[in-house]
Design an enzyme around this catalytic site. Structure first.
Site, mmCIF file in Angstrom:
data_model
loop_
_atom_site.group_PDB
_atom_site.id
_atom_site.type_symbol
_atom_site.label_atom_id
_atom_site.label_comp_id
_atom_site.label_asym_id
_atom_site.label_seq_id
_atom_site.Cartn_x
_atom_site.Cartn_y
_atom_site.Cartn_z
ATOM 1 N N GLU A 1 2.047 -9.634 11.682
ATOM 2 C CA GLU A 1 1.799 -9.190 10.312
ATOM 3 C C GLU A 1 3.103 -8.715 9.662
ATOM 4 O OE1 GLU A 1 -0.928 -5.961 10.328
ATOM 5 O OE2 GLU A 1 -1.051 -5.790 8.139
ATOM 6 N N ASP B 1 0.779 -1.244 0.000
ATOM 7 C CA ASP B 1 0.000 0.000 0.000
ATOM 8 C C ASP B 1 0.812 1.297 0.000
ATOM 9 O OD1 ASP B 1 -1.717 -2.093 0.479
ATOM 10 O OD2 ASP B 1 -2.632 -1.228 2.259
HETATM 11 C C1 2M8 Z 1 -3.111 -4.483 3.484
HETATM 12 O O1 2M8 Z 1 -4.005 -3.789 2.634
HETATM 13 C C2 2M8 Z 1 -5.311 -3.380 3.064
HETATM 14 C C3 2M8 Z 1 -6.015 -2.785 1.852
HETATM 15 O O2 2M8 Z 1 -6.195 -3.761 0.879
HETATM 16 C C4 2M8 Z 1 -5.289 -2.360 4.185
HETATM 17 O O3 2M8 Z 1 -4.258 -1.719 4.405
HETATM 18 O O4 2M8 Z 1 -6.323 -2.194 4.822
HETATM 19 C C5 2M8 Z 1 -1.895 -4.887 2.643
HETATM 20 O O5 2M8 Z 1 -0.841 -5.321 3.468
HETATM 21 C C6 2M8 Z 1 -2.285 -5.968 1.632
HETATM 22 O O6 2M8 Z 1 -1.161 -6.458 0.952
HETATM 23 C C7 2M8 Z 1 -3.012 -7.129 2.310
HETATM 24 O O7 2M8 Z 1 -3.498 -8.005 1.333
HETATM 25 C C8 2M8 Z 1 -4.171 -6.639 3.202
HETATM 26 C C9 2M8 Z 1 -4.762 -7.761 4.047
HETATM 27 O O8 2M8 Z 1 -3.744 -8.484 4.692
HETATM 28 O O9 2M8 Z 1 -3.716 -5.607 4.097
#
Ligand code: 2M8
Length: 440
Positions: free
Chosen positions: A413, A178
């Site tokens: 994470e 992101d």
């Molecule tokens: C993160 O992305 C989401 C948006 O899609 C967020 O920040 O809310 C990123 O690390 C992405 O790569 C990942 O797929 C997602 C869920 O783990 O979180």
């Protein structure tokens, strides 16, 4: 697999932590990335989960992938979030009411986002099958194959905005990384101010410190870009003329190339012809080298289609093309050198884990999400690439450092790239899933 040696008890303990995390995140037909931060189903997370489940409960790997592909749009796009209708409003921002997928012609009946994520699913399906081949697994492959092909076709046609044989991402969320410094230059051109966010409430900063997350200005721009895409019905026609963010990403396209290689391996199992997949794989690799390889830096860089220029920031995205088995030898040598440089520090014995961004950059931020911290999925991809190109020595070092992170901090994470301290969610799905794969 088999990456980690040392006392068997430690490996067993690690395995138990991973299994417990994965089991706890299972939700009727998919695995949530995190119960608190990301309680719905995410696209590339599900692919990584399937790779992990294949070691534990192979049938879950197929349920995971099939539930995701049930939400595939009529145009072939696989949405990056599939919303769980049982969750309360406000469980995640931006939620289904913001995406309004039901207003888009190509969308399914279940609520989803309108964006995509790196297409690592065909690779996941192939690895899951190879790990646990069976009749039900083959039947699942048969059902998934046409959907995986449609996913690739969507990316290769509607998303080839630059017309050069690469897919472009229309939002930083599509890259999966992101707030990577890779997106700073293209994002700076997106008109937005923090006031946009006053109409909304962020959900992430209720569960993680704001200093470990994207900024409010980042979010204002994320929301602005989605609104523009959504208000055009998530249509891809004429994006070049009207869309504020269009970038060719090396990781995303490397995943698309690896997907064609995986489909070529799957094809004979489902009575399909592997030939076209091999040809498409070769064309993607060739386009990646021609469009995104920068001989001056010896690494792959994203290309901003709005300016036509390569992005200068050196991020871990540039190492991802190593996952392509047909990457030419000169690029392999250059990218391995970049991985082993002081910027990324990959070595047979690594003193610190692989960061998401150049550690020597003045704006390296060890706590802030994709601007420095270490992430298990990227480590896994780079390790796979090193193994594929005969660098088991380096893959061993990377594998040990991955296991060490979880052994010390748990299934977090992301991790502090100097101390290894756990950051973000403490029970994160893909960390557990990919650790299981590493230990197998
Ligand atoms: C993160 O992305 C989401 C948006 O899609 C967020 O920040 O809310 C990123 O690390 C992405 O790569 C990942 O797929 C997602 C869920 O783990 O979180």
């Amino acid at each position: 697999g088999g990456a980690v040696d040392g006392p068997g008890g430690d490996v067993e303990r690690l395995r138990r932590v991973a299994v417990a995390t994965l089991e706890a995140n299972w939700e009727h037909d998919h695995t949530v990335p995190s119960r608190t931060l990301y309680p719905h189903q995410w696209s590339w997370d599900s692919a990584f989960m399937a790779i992990g489940w294949a070691h534990l409960r192979p049938e879950y790997a197929w349920r995971e992938l099939e539930s995701l592909f049930r939400a595939q749009w009529a145009d072939g796009r696989v949405p990056h979030i599939v919303f769980n209708p049982r969750l309360p409003v406000g469980a995640y921002f931006p939620g289904p009411e913001f995406w309004a997928s039901e207003r888009a012609e190509a969308a399914p009946t279940i609520a989803t986002s309108g964006l995509v994520q790196p297409p690592v699913h065909a690779l996941a399906a192939w690895l899951a099958y190879r790990r646990a081949p069976s009749d039900p697994a083959r039947a699942a492959l048969r059902r998934l194959y046409p959907r995986l092909v449609a996913q690739q076709r969507y990316l290769a046609t509607r998303r080839d905005v630059g017309g050069a044989g690469l897919a472009c991402v229309v939002h930083p969320w599509e890259s999966g990384l992101d707030n990577s410094p890779a997106w700073d230059a293209p994002m700076a051109a997106v008109a937005a101010d923090e006031a946009v966010m006053r109409a909304y409430r962020r959900h992430d900063t209720a569960h993680a410190p704001a200093a470990h997350r994207p900024t409010d200005l980042d979010y204002a721009r994320y929301v602005t870009i989605v609104a523009s895409y959504r208000d055009g019905g998530y249509r891809d026609a004429e994006l070049a003329r009207r869309h504020p963010f269009l970038v060719e990403c090396p990781l995303f396209n490397a995943a698309a190339g690896a997907a064609e290689h995986a489909l070529a391996a799957i094809a004979p199992l489902v009575d399909a012809d592997p030939g076209p997949h091999r040809e498409r794989a070769a064309r993607i690799t060739e386009a990646l080298v021609r469009r995104l390889y920068d001989p001056a830096t010896g690494t792959f860089q994203p290309r901003d289609l709005r300016t036509g220029r390569l992005v200068p920031a050196r991020t871990v995205l540039g190492l991802a093309p190593l996952i392509l088995p047909d990457l030419p030898a000169s690029q392999v040598t250059a990218v391995v050198a970049e991985a082993c440089s002081a910027r990324f520090g990959v070595a047979g014995r690594m003193s610190r884990p692989l960061p998401s961004y150049d550690r020597t950059a003045p704006d390296f931020e060890p706590l802030r999400y994709w601007r420095g911290p270490s992430w298990m999925n990227i480590n896994w991809l780079v390790r796979r690439g090193l193994l594929g190109h005969g660098r088991a020595d380096l893959a061993t070092g990377l594998g040990r450092s991955m296991a060490e992170l979880v052994a010390t901090a748990g299934c977090h994470e992301y991790f502090h790239p100097d101390t290894g301290a756990g950051l973000g969610s403490a029970a994160f799905g893909w960390t557990a899933a990919l650790l299981l794969d590493l230990l197998a």
